[in-house]
Scaffold this active site. Sequence first.
Site, PDB file in Angstrom:
ATOM      1  N   HIS A 168      44.007  37.253  50.324  1.00 29.46           N
ATOM      2  CA  HIS A 168      43.118  38.401  50.105  1.00 29.46           C
ATOM      3  C   HIS A 168      43.871  39.615  49.555  1.00 29.46           C
ATOM      4  O   HIS A 168      43.243  40.583  49.133  1.00 29.46           O
ATOM      5  CB  HIS A 168      42.329  38.742  51.379  1.00 29.46           C
ATOM      6  N   ASP A 239      32.587  28.687  55.136  1.00 29.78           N
ATOM      7  CA  ASP A 239      32.785  28.901  56.573  1.00 29.78           C
ATOM      8  C   ASP A 239      34.248  28.896  56.999  1.00 29.78           C
ATOM      9  O   ASP A 239      34.564  29.353  58.085  1.00 29.78           O
ATOM     10  CB  ASP A 239      32.039  27.824  57.369  1.00 29.78           C
ATOM     11  N   SER A 315      48.802  43.058  56.697  1.00 31.18           N
ATOM     12  CA  SER A 315      48.258  41.771  56.229  1.00 31.18           C
ATOM     13  C   SER A 315      49.238  41.105  55.283  1.00 31.18           C
ATOM     14  O   SER A 315      49.827  41.766  54.443  1.00 31.18           O
ATOM     15  CB  SER A 315      46.976  41.991  55.428  1.00 31.18           C
TER      16      SER A 315
END
Length: 382
Positions: A168, A239, A315
């Site tokens: 991300h 998911d 992160s």
Amino acid sequence: MGPIPLLLLLFLTVLSPFSRIKAEEDFTWEIKKVPLVINKKTVTLSSPDFKAEAKRELNGTCGIECQSRLPLPSVSDLQDFLSYETVYENGTRTSTEVYFRNFDMQAEHEVIKDSHSRRKRHVYGMDSRFSISDKQFVTNYPFSTSVKVSTGCTGILVSPKHVLTAAHCIHDGKDYIKGAKKLRVGILKLRSKGGGKRRKGSKRGKREAKPAEIKPSFQWTRVKRTQVPKGWFKGVTDDVAVDYDYAILELKRPQKKKFMDLGISPTVKKMPGSRIHFSGFDDDRPGQLVYRFCSVSDESNDLLYQYCDAQPGSSGSGVYIRLKDPESKKWRRKIIGIFSGHQWVDVNGQQQDYNVAVRITPLKYAQICFWIHGNYAGCRDG
Ligand SMILES: *[C@@H]1O[C@H](CO)[C@@H](O)[C@H](O)[C@H]1NC(C)=O
Ligand SMILES: *[C@@H]1O[C@H](CO)[C@@H](O)[C@H](O)[C@H]1NC(C)=O
């Protein structure tokens, strides 16, 4: 906690009342057979748009209960998730399909196999962060393996020219984020205040230099290639996308700092003291490298759930375990995961917050290792 002296830090690490020193000392790394993730076909795609906004928090992550209702992925699903995109500095993008050899579904799903012994959700251990303020310490192993990614994340050196980070940090699931077009990595180096290199003079010259003038600052290096697994992309794994929140960045020029080895994540039960460690560049402490360790609260096959204190910016940090080599008696560290960040996790329909790290499974290890080495020979054991 603010900056604390090195000795106190070591003292806390070693003598924390929660530490299971014995377990940590006796621990030996269990070598595992690594499957092969083999390139089948590579096609060229159009250049990415690089228009996505960077995300700070992920919402509605399908947690352990949610994932346990999903069927186990088939081999062909997994081959799809581990297929990947490569983007070069010149904007060229390719997509590579993979297949597996020597793949063992049981070894890949070690945690699910063990699910009857799942740990109670429970917070313990010391959840505190330490700024590494000692300038020698911060530019030496293991802390020197932490690097800043120009999109606002952290990464970790896994070879002289490769950095492991979170997917991300460069891609939002639909497109590459704006800052990923001219991606750079910052490595902390000791430099004199003017920004130049540390002067190498005579002994006398060195003694004259005031120590306060030398301080750590980032030396930035361009990234020439990024690789992201397709499992991270929207529409492939809605998911379980977080399970694939990792990427490799290849630097334009190799650097000389020592890197940290990767390994296949053991189950939490087999981690010394169930403890993980990571260091990152948390947003709330600009310019500082922040170290923390904590116990893992819960685990799924692909994720580690914990309450290690962390702020955005950390992160992409490499999550490692520490063990003592029984022969050399030296500490060894292995990266067994990637810190994804704070997440709202669906737990039986309720949103519960956790810090989540992606674990390195045998397949992910094989894939990342191949991205780094470009061959299978160096990736047989994890
Ligand atoms: C995510 O969900 C939580 C809890 O439902 C909410 O408080 C938070 O504002 C949400 N964040 C985003 C970015 O949507
Ligand atoms: C971009 O770089 C890649 C890798 O170096 C190369 O294979 C490709 O031909 C280049 N594309 C263009 C348009 O220059």
